[in-house]
Design an enzyme around this catalytic site. Structure first.
Site, PDB file in Angstrom:
ATOM      1  N   LYS A  94       0.837  -1.214   0.000  1.00 51.04           N
ATOM      2  CA  LYS A  94       0.000   0.000   0.000  1.00 51.04           C
ATOM      3  C   LYS A  94       0.865   1.254   0.000  1.00 51.04           C
ATOM      4  O   LYS A  94       0.630   2.190  -0.757  1.00 51.04           O
ATOM      5  CB  LYS A  94      -0.898   0.047   1.251  1.00 51.04           C
ATOM      6  CG  LYS A  94      -2.078  -0.875   1.175  1.00 51.04           C
ATOM      7  CD  LYS A  94      -2.997  -0.684   2.372  1.00 51.04           C
ATOM      8  CE  LYS A  94      -3.808  -1.933   2.567  1.00 51.04           C
ATOM      9  NZ  LYS A  94      -4.905  -1.816   3.500  1.00 51.04           N
ATOM     10  N   LYS A 106       2.506  -4.235  11.020  1.00 54.51           N
ATOM     11  CA  LYS A 106       1.145  -4.537  11.490  1.00 54.51           C
ATOM     12  C   LYS A 106       1.216  -5.208  12.845  1.00 54.51           C
ATOM     13  O   LYS A 106       2.203  -5.883  13.156  1.00 54.51           O
ATOM     14  CB  LYS A 106       0.450  -5.484  10.510  1.00 54.51           C
ATOM     15  CG  LYS A 106      -1.058  -5.444  10.615  1.00 54.51           C
ATOM     16  CD  LYS A 106      -1.619  -4.229   9.920  1.00 54.51           C
ATOM     17  CE  LYS A 106      -3.124  -4.179   9.933  1.00 54.51           C
ATOM     18  NZ  LYS A 106      -3.648  -3.199   8.972  1.00 54.51           N
ATOM     19  N   THR A 190     -10.215   5.872   4.976  1.00 51.46           N
ATOM     20  CA  THR A 190     -10.234   4.617   4.212  1.00 51.46           C
ATOM     21  C   THR A 190     -11.433   4.616   3.278  1.00 51.46           C
ATOM     22  O   THR A 190     -11.310   4.343   2.079  1.00 51.46           O
ATOM     23  CB  THR A 190     -10.282   3.408   5.165  1.00 51.46           C
ATOM     24  OG1 THR A 190      -9.132   3.465   6.002  1.00 51.46           O
ATOM     25  CG2 THR A 190     -10.285   2.101   4.407  1.00 51.46           C
TER      26      THR A 190
END
Ligand code: NAD
Length: 414
Positions: A94, A106, A190
């Site tokens: 991304k 993450k 988002t």
């Protein structure tokens, strides 16, 4: 042979293919097929009844050749090591696709926030930060919200890090409340990014958003804001769902009413009797289908039943490799997660930049910059897909992995 539902191995396969197409050798794949760092921690939490419960958490840092790693922290009972690794790799992709100076990271904790009190959640959030503190920080690895974590949890995490660091450290984490250095527009970023990508994809397919029939799986942070944006653009949102079921109305659902009634975990269908299943929802006749919940929802089992013209992945990993192939063969335009849901990390980056500068942008400034990033990213991936005659997912992986591969080579790692 049954389908591969392991998100890590299926991600590795596409990274391998993307690197091959870009002309990199096996050594580069060896470097990028796993995170550079994967920390597993145990977090003791004092529960309200006086007992202690020990939770397992993770933090994965895929690659930091380009810059510090960046990615959310997920609180969910189904979190597992391979998932966190795959999620960190998707973050690298991304950040490459929207051109941010980060690698992917993450985190996750195996827990169910729906069954915890606010006090227990706060102690778990603070415990997680203490447990991973050696490898995170504003110039090392910057966390953010993900599934079942939110601005309040980011605030506790920022406070805990600031206490340990002995500095007020808003740049440690993004997705914070505005009063603690959050960015305008982060909560909806988002969904806004997904909306921009839907508009671009619709143009390619000659679909007018006004009147288009949209189905959204998931009514949490991503799905609910998206439903609102689609509704406000004049689309007909004919289906939405949550973990407990789905709602369908061919004439369009009353989105404002549903938004008003949903709880903080994105649950709303439990208030209704006439629900359908998530499986039925995905197979509804519609123009645009947006999985915005969890992984492995469109598989070889149901890909032939999908009736949408465009599938835009707001969730991470909702479509398997086999299903991607089937949808592409059927002429459905699939806009992959690593492109479609990059709006969140883009505005997280804007938040971090603002924290570093101590100077804050207006909502309009954030929006304008987000639109530019997402439109450029869509064009880049779409052009790569069409000129090389490959699907959008492979094209996105090629665009996304290239920068990390190049940075790793310049640093002399490979
Ligand atoms: P969330 O926790 O706010 O909402 C999740 C939604 O999915 C809820 O409505 C929940 O009921 C529903 N859900 C859970 N299990 C389900 C199941 N088995 N079937 C159907 N629905 C189910 O999470 P979110 O932040 O909206 O994230 C959703 C997806 O989008 C995740 O894949 C996440 O990684 C991805 N994503 C989120 C962001 C962000 O900024 N929030 C950014 C990028 C990607």
């Amino acid at each position: 042979m049954s389908e591969n539902l392991n998100v890590l191995t299926s991600t590795q396969a596409i990274i391998h293919e993307a690197l091959n197409k870009l002309g990199y050798d096996e050594a580069m794949y060896e470097l990028l097929k796993e995170p550079l760092r994967m920390l597993q921690v145990r977090i003791p939490v004092r529960m309200d009844d006086g007992s202690t419960k020990v939770y397992t958490g993770f933090r994965a840092q895929h690659n930091d050749a380009v810059g510090p790693t960046k990615g959310g922290v997920r609180f969910h009972p189904g979190v597992y090591e391979d998932e966190v690794k795959a999620l960190s790799m998707w973050m690298t992709l991304k950040c490459g696709i929207v051109d941010l100076p980060y690698g992917g990271g993450k985190g996750g904790v195996i827990c169910d926030p729906r069954e915890m009190s606010m006090g227990e959640l706060e102690r778990l959030s603070r415990g997680y930060v203490r447990a991973v503190s050696q490898i995170v920080g504003p110039t090392k690895d910057i966390p953010a919200p993900d599934v079942m974590t939110n601005a309040q949890i980011m605030a506790w995490m920022m406070d805990e890090y600031s206490l340990m660091d002995e500095f007020n450290s808003p740049n440690f984490i993004t997705g914070k409340p505005l009063v603690l250095g959050g960015s305008q527009g982060r909560d909806r970023a988002t969904a806004q990014g997904v909306t921009i990508v839907i508009e671009e994809a619709a143009k390619k397919r000659g679909i007018n958003i006004r009147g288009a029939r949209v189905v959204i799986q998931g009514f949490g942070n991503a799905g609910s804001f998206l439903a609102k944006f689609m509704h406000d653009l004049g689309a007909k949102v004919i289906g939405i769902s949550d973990a407990y079921g789905a709602l369908h109305d061919p004439n369009g659902l009353d989105i404002d009413y549903l938004l008003d009634r949903r709880d903080s975990f994105g649950t709303v269908t439990t208030l209704f009797e006439n629900t359908i299943s998530n499986k039925e929802l995905l197979e509804l006749d519609c123009d645009i289908l947006v999985p915005a919940a969890i992984e492995n929802q469109i598989t070889a089992d149901n890909a032939h039943e999908i009736k949408a013209n465009i599938v835009v992945e707001a969730a991470n990993g909702p479509t398997t490799a086999e299903a991607t192939k089937i949808l592409t063969e059927r002429g459905i335009l699939l806009v992959p997660d690593v492109l479609a849901s990059a709006g969140g990390v883009t505005v997280s980056y804007f938040e971090w930049v603002q924290n570093n500068q101590g100077y804050y942008w207006t909502k309009e400034e954030v929006e304008e910059r987000l639109i530019k990033k997402m439109v450029d990213a869509f064009d880049n991936v779409y052009t790569t897909a069409t000129t090389r005659n490959i699907d959008m997912r492979l094209a996105a992986y090629m665009v996304g992995v290239r920068r990390t591969a190049e940075a790793s080579r310049f640093r002399g790692w490979v």
